[in-house]
Design a protein around this motif. Structure first.
Motif, PDB file in Angstrom:
ATOM      1  N   ASN A   1       0.807  -1.229   0.000  1.00 42.92           N
ATOM      2  CA  ASN A   1       0.000   0.000   0.000  1.00 42.92           C
ATOM      3  C   ASN A   1       0.835   1.271   0.000  1.00 42.92           C
ATOM      4  OD1 ASN A   1      -2.134  -1.756   0.151  1.00 42.92           O
ATOM      5  ND2 ASN A   1      -2.666  -1.291   2.267  1.00 42.92           N
ATOM      6  N   VAL A   2       2.043   1.216   0.567  1.00 41.24           N
ATOM      7  CA  VAL A   2       2.806   2.470   0.733  1.00 41.24           C
ATOM      8  C   VAL A   2       4.252   2.354   0.258  1.00 41.24           C
ATOM      9  CG1 VAL A   2       3.567   4.230   2.371  1.00 41.24           C
ATOM     10  CG2 VAL A   2       1.373   3.087   2.726  1.00 41.24           C
ATOM     11  N   VAL A   3       5.008   1.415   0.812  1.00 44.00           N
ATOM     12  CA  VAL A   3       6.464   1.409   0.645  1.00 44.00           C
ATOM     13  C   VAL A   3       6.867   1.302  -0.818  1.00 44.00           C
ATOM     14  CG1 VAL A   3       8.601   0.195   1.188  1.00 44.00           C
ATOM     15  CG2 VAL A   3       6.851   0.481   2.956  1.00 44.00           C
ATOM     16  N   LEU A   4       6.421   0.254  -1.515  1.00 40.05           N
ATOM     17  CA  LEU A   4       6.812   0.079  -2.910  1.00 40.05           C
ATOM     18  C   LEU A   4       6.096   1.039  -3.863  1.00 40.05           C
ATOM     19  CD1 LEU A   4       8.986  -1.855  -3.968  1.00 40.05           C
ATOM     20  CD2 LEU A   4       8.185  -2.443  -1.683  1.00 40.05           C
ATOM     21  N   PRO A   5       4.786   1.313  -3.682  1.00 40.38           N
ATOM     22  CA  PRO A   5       4.155   2.310  -4.558  1.00 40.38           C
ATOM     23  C   PRO A   5       4.816   3.680  -4.500  1.00 40.38           C
ATOM     24  CG  PRO A   5       2.460   1.006  -3.481  1.00 40.38           C
ATOM     25  CD  PRO A   5       3.783   0.610  -2.852  1.00 40.38           C
ATOM     26  N   SER A   6       5.386   4.046  -3.331  1.00 37.95           N
ATOM     27  CA  SER A   6       6.017   5.363  -3.205  1.00 37.95           C
ATOM     28  C   SER A   6       7.291   5.478  -4.032  1.00 37.95           C
ATOM     29  CB  SER A   6       6.317   5.662  -1.739  1.00 37.95           C
ATOM     30  OG  SER A   6       7.286   4.771  -1.231  1.00 37.95           O
ATOM     31  N   VAL A   7       7.871   4.337  -4.439  1.00 33.96           N
ATOM     32  CA  VAL A   7       9.098   4.381  -5.249  1.00 33.96           C
ATOM     33  C   VAL A   7       8.890   3.754  -6.621  1.00 33.96           C
ATOM     34  CG1 VAL A   7      10.580   4.365  -3.202  1.00 33.96           C
ATOM     35  CG2 VAL A   7       9.974   2.202  -4.303  1.00 33.96           C
ATOM     36  N   GLN A   8       7.635   3.535  -7.016  1.00 31.24           N
ATOM     37  CA  GLN A   8       7.386   2.864  -8.298  1.00 31.24           C
ATOM     38  C   GLN A   8       7.944   3.660  -9.469  1.00 31.24           C
ATOM     39  OE1 GLN A   8       3.252   2.062  -9.324  1.00 31.24           O
ATOM     40  NE2 GLN A   8       3.878   0.266 -10.498  1.00 31.24           N
ATOM     41  N   SER A   9       7.752   4.969  -9.441  1.00 30.92           N
ATOM     42  CA  SER A   9       8.255   5.786 -10.548  1.00 30.92           C
ATOM     43  C   SER A   9       9.781   5.734 -10.619  1.00 30.92           C
ATOM     44  CB  SER A   9       7.779   7.231 -10.395  1.00 30.92           C
ATOM     45  OG  SER A   9       8.238   7.791  -9.181  1.00 30.92           O
TER      46      SER A   9
ATOM     47  N   VAL B   1       4.947   6.374   7.596  1.00 33.59           N
ATOM     48  CA  VAL B   1       5.851   7.057   8.525  1.00 33.59           C
ATOM     49  C   VAL B   1       7.306   6.773   8.159  1.00 33.59           C
ATOM     50  CG1 VAL B   1       6.639   7.084  10.927  1.00 33.59           C
ATOM     51  CG2 VAL B   1       4.197   7.129  10.420  1.00 33.59           C
ATOM     52  N   THR B   2       7.559   5.569   7.656  1.00 36.26           N
ATOM     53  CA  THR B   2       8.923   5.202   7.264  1.00 36.26           C
ATOM     54  C   THR B   2       9.344   5.871   5.963  1.00 36.26           C
ATOM     55  OG1 THR B   2       8.659   3.044   8.333  1.00 36.26           O
ATOM     56  CG2 THR B   2      10.458   3.269   6.740  1.00 36.26           C
ATOM     57  N   MET B   3       8.454   5.865   4.973  1.00 34.90           N
ATOM     58  CA  MET B   3       8.836   6.305   3.634  1.00 34.90           C
ATOM     59  C   MET B   3       8.732   7.814   3.430  1.00 34.90           C
ATOM     60  SD  MET B   3       9.919   3.652   2.231  1.00 34.90           S
ATOM     61  CE  MET B   3      10.181   4.363   0.589  1.00 34.90           C
ATOM     62  N   PHE B   4       7.850   8.483   4.167  1.00 35.91           N
ATOM     63  CA  PHE B   4       7.674   9.927   3.948  1.00 35.91           C
ATOM     64  C   PHE B   4       8.975  10.702   4.125  1.00 35.91           C
ATOM     65  CE2 PHE B   4       6.741  14.207   5.519  1.00 35.91           C
ATOM     66  CZ  PHE B   4       6.031  14.718   4.438  1.00 35.91           C
ATOM     67  N   PRO B   5       9.699  10.546   5.238  1.00 40.41           N
ATOM     68  CA  PRO B   5      10.959  11.306   5.357  1.00 40.41           C
ATOM     69  C   PRO B   5      12.012  10.870   4.347  1.00 40.41           C
ATOM     70  CG  PRO B   5      10.726   9.758   7.175  1.00 40.41           C
ATOM     71  CD  PRO B   5       9.428   9.753   6.453  1.00 40.41           C
ATOM     72  N   VAL B   6      12.049   9.596   4.017  1.00 40.65           N
ATOM     73  CA  VAL B   6      13.055   9.098   3.082  1.00 40.65           C
ATOM     74  C   VAL B   6      12.857   9.682   1.688  1.00 40.65           C
ATOM     75  CG1 VAL B   6      13.946   7.032   1.939  1.00 40.65           C
ATOM     76  CG2 VAL B   6      13.408   6.963   4.372  1.00 40.65           C
TER      77      VAL B   6
ATOM     78  N   SER C   1      14.989  13.326   0.305  1.00 44.64           N
ATOM     79  CA  SER C   1      15.175  13.137  -1.155  1.00 44.64           C
ATOM     80  C   SER C   1      16.223  12.062  -1.438  1.00 44.64           C
ATOM     81  CB  SER C   1      15.568  14.466  -1.816  1.00 44.64           C
ATOM     82  OG  SER C   1      14.582  15.439  -1.584  1.00 44.64           O
ATOM     83  N   PHE C   2      16.029  10.901  -0.829  1.00 45.58           N
ATOM     84  CA  PHE C   2      16.985   9.803  -0.963  1.00 45.58           C
ATOM     85  C   PHE C   2      16.997   9.224  -2.377  1.00 45.58           C
ATOM     86  CE2 PHE C   2      18.480   5.406  -0.186  1.00 45.58           C
ATOM     87  CZ  PHE C   2      19.652   5.700   0.494  1.00 45.58           C
ATOM     88  N   PHE C   3      15.880   9.397  -3.110  1.00 47.73           N
ATOM     89  CA  PHE C   3      15.760   8.861  -4.464  1.00 47.73           C
ATOM     90  C   PHE C   3      15.816   9.999  -5.479  1.00 47.73           C
ATOM     91  CE2 PHE C   3      13.514   6.085  -1.550  1.00 47.73           C
ATOM     92  CZ  PHE C   3      13.989   4.838  -1.892  1.00 47.73           C
ATOM     93  N   SER C   4      16.382   9.712  -6.647  1.00 44.00           N
ATOM     94  CA  SER C   4      16.442  10.719  -7.720  1.00 44.00           C
ATOM     95  C   SER C   4      15.872  10.112  -8.998  1.00 44.00           C
ATOM     96  CB  SER C   4      17.886  11.182  -7.957  1.00 44.00           C
ATOM     97  OG  SER C   4      18.712  10.077  -8.240  1.00 44.00           O
ATOM     98  N   SER C   5      15.107  10.924  -9.724  1.00 43.56           N
ATOM     99  CA  SER C   5      14.376  10.399 -10.877  1.00 43.56           C
ATOM    100  C   SER C   5      15.119  10.590 -12.189  1.00 43.56           C
ATOM    101  CB  SER C   5      12.997  11.071 -10.962  1.00 43.56           C
ATOM    102  OG  SER C   5      13.137  12.471 -11.029  1.00 43.56           O
TER     103      SER C   5
END
Length: 444
Positions: free
Chosen positions: A291-299, A421-426, A431-435
């Motif tokens: 629901n959250v962790v993987l969908p937040s980094v799908q792009s 709560v885990t993924m929002f700050p990351v 900005s741990f990920f770059s597109s």
């Protein structure tokens, strides 16, 4: 078995998360036209977690005042609220109000909060309501819940949301020896129909959910599909309440042996407290991931492989959810060992997807067709395996009684909350990920 009841259960389940899922897939069209820009997804994450006050209230009422809350009335209210909020979004999503000297999309944020409250509360009301029907209809409900993500995604694809084309852009540098450089520029394709039409579509889907719920309550064909032991607001009839474990379980669940002794005070007593803890931990973990962790980094995991890989991954992942529910309808294997194995497989594939997201914009095999294929397959396996686990847990807890399904919904929301709560700050703060640029990213 009534086909009409299966259809109504599916349509009822579809209304559980169709509004929020629809809002997420519409973001590429909404974001350029509001002052919040791409900060909106972060705001949405916060609003959705704040909306967990709804399921918290229902769970506490069930725990301390069982039977006091009219479950049917609550469902009518939240579906009607979701229908109205989706309809109003079609008119007011672009409207802004100046707050502290800065324009803000107050109407969009407020209506989104109401939609989130509706969808979050559905987890602790829709599932327990399905206790009033036979076990096989719970699986159909989960198919509808999967369709709540698939249908908006398909409509968004028809709409043309997020489709980008790379066009040549000529730039002249005014130096002593003037030179002309060519580079690709990302150009988003205009949508085939507006966001307003999309929100009206979501409102229509919620209205369909409301009508299906009405028929589930009053249609004679549905009444014949209700089990003998009736539940009213979470309290079982007196004729059923005092039935002993050894008498009850063979009738309720043919998959379990007869004369099984009570192993705990949870539900019917079929599972020990260690097994109950194991089931709920897996339920929270699986929902946090899906629901959250993987969908937040799908792009981040898919876009480096191209827009086709991204859209195909998103679409096939949305298809895999109801497909897993459909498989579970015919193969309801209630094995705790299989549950753990599938959770391990899904988590391992999820770790691979997360690794590719961390390496974005230059993940492994980024210039190879096999990279596109592997990423699409990874998303299919991830969603398929963990969605099956969720359905099987729902079927198991359904046989443990109304209270077990209420806690099932509460743990689903708890898992999603911990994931957010885990993924929002990351993702949003550090900005741990770059597109990278969809047209000009160069990888070694």
């Amino acid at each position: 078995m009534s086909l009409l009841t299966h259809l109504l259960a599916c349509l009822f389940g579809m209304g559980s998360w169709v509004s929020i899922n629809g809002l997420w897939v519409e973001l590429p069209l909404i974001v350029p036209q509001i002052p919040e820009g791409w900060y909106l997804p972060s705001y949405l994450s916060i609003l959705i977690q704040m909306a967990n006050v709804g399921p918290l209230f229902v769970t506490l009422m069930h725990r301390f005042h069982p039977g006091a809350l009219n479950e049917t009335a609550v469902i009518y209210v939240i579906i009607a609220l979701g229908t109205v909020a989706s309809f109003l979004l079609g008119f007011f999503w672009k409207e802004t109000v100046v707050v502290a000297g800065v324009p803000r999309s107050v109407a969009l944020l407020v209506l989104t909060f109401f939609l989130a409250a509706v969808d979050c509360t559905s987890s602790v009301t829709f599932l327990p309501f399905m206790m009033r029907l036979k076990t096989q209809y719970l699986t159909t409900y989960y198919i509808g819940e999967g369709v709540s993500g698939l249908l908006p995604a398909l409509v968004a694809l028809i709409q043309g949301v997020g489709v980008v084309h790379c066009v040549n852009s000529t730039q002249t540098q005014n130096t002593t020896n003037s030179s002309v450089t060519f580079e690709l520029q990302a150009q988003y394709q205009p949508a085939n129909f507006s966001a307003e039409v999309f929100f009206f579509f979501l409102s229509a889907m919620m209205l369909v959910c409301l009508l299906s719920f009405l028929l589930l309550n009053y249609h004679p064909a549905v009444a014949r599909e209700k089990p003998k032991g009736q539940y009213t607001n979470g309290v079982k009839e007196k004729s059923q309440k005092n039935r002993k474990c050894v008498e009850q379980k063979p009738m309720m669940d043919p998959y379990r042996p007869a004369n099984q002794r009570c192993r705990s005070s949870f539900g019917s007593g079929a599972y020990s407290w260690t097994q109950v803890f194991y089931i709920f931990v897996i339920l929270a973990w699986v929902n946090a991931l899906t629901n959250v962790v993987l969908p937040s980094v799908q792009s981040y995991s898919c876009l480096p492989y191209g827009n086709n890989a991204y859209h195909l991954s998103a679409t096939m992942a949305a298809v895999s959810n109801p497909l897993a529910c459909f498989i579970a309808m015919f193969l309801p294997i209630r094995s705790l060992v299989l549950m753990g194995v599938l959770t391990g497989i899904g988590s391992g594939v999820g770790a691979f997807i997360m690794g590719m997201a961390v390496l974005s914009p230059c993940p492994l095999l980024v210039h190879d067709t096999s990279g596109d294929v592997i990423m699409v397959l990874a998303w299919i396996i991830f969603v398929l395996s963990l969605s099956y686990v969720k359905v099987i847990i729902g079927v198991i807890l359904r046989d443990e009684g109304h209270s077990a399904l209420v806690w099932c919904g509460a743990v689903v929301q708890l898992g999603s909350l911990l994931g957010a709560v885990t993924m929002f700050p990351v993702v949003s703060v550090y900005s741990f990920f770059s597109s990278g640029d969809p047209c000009n990213t160069k990888c070694p």
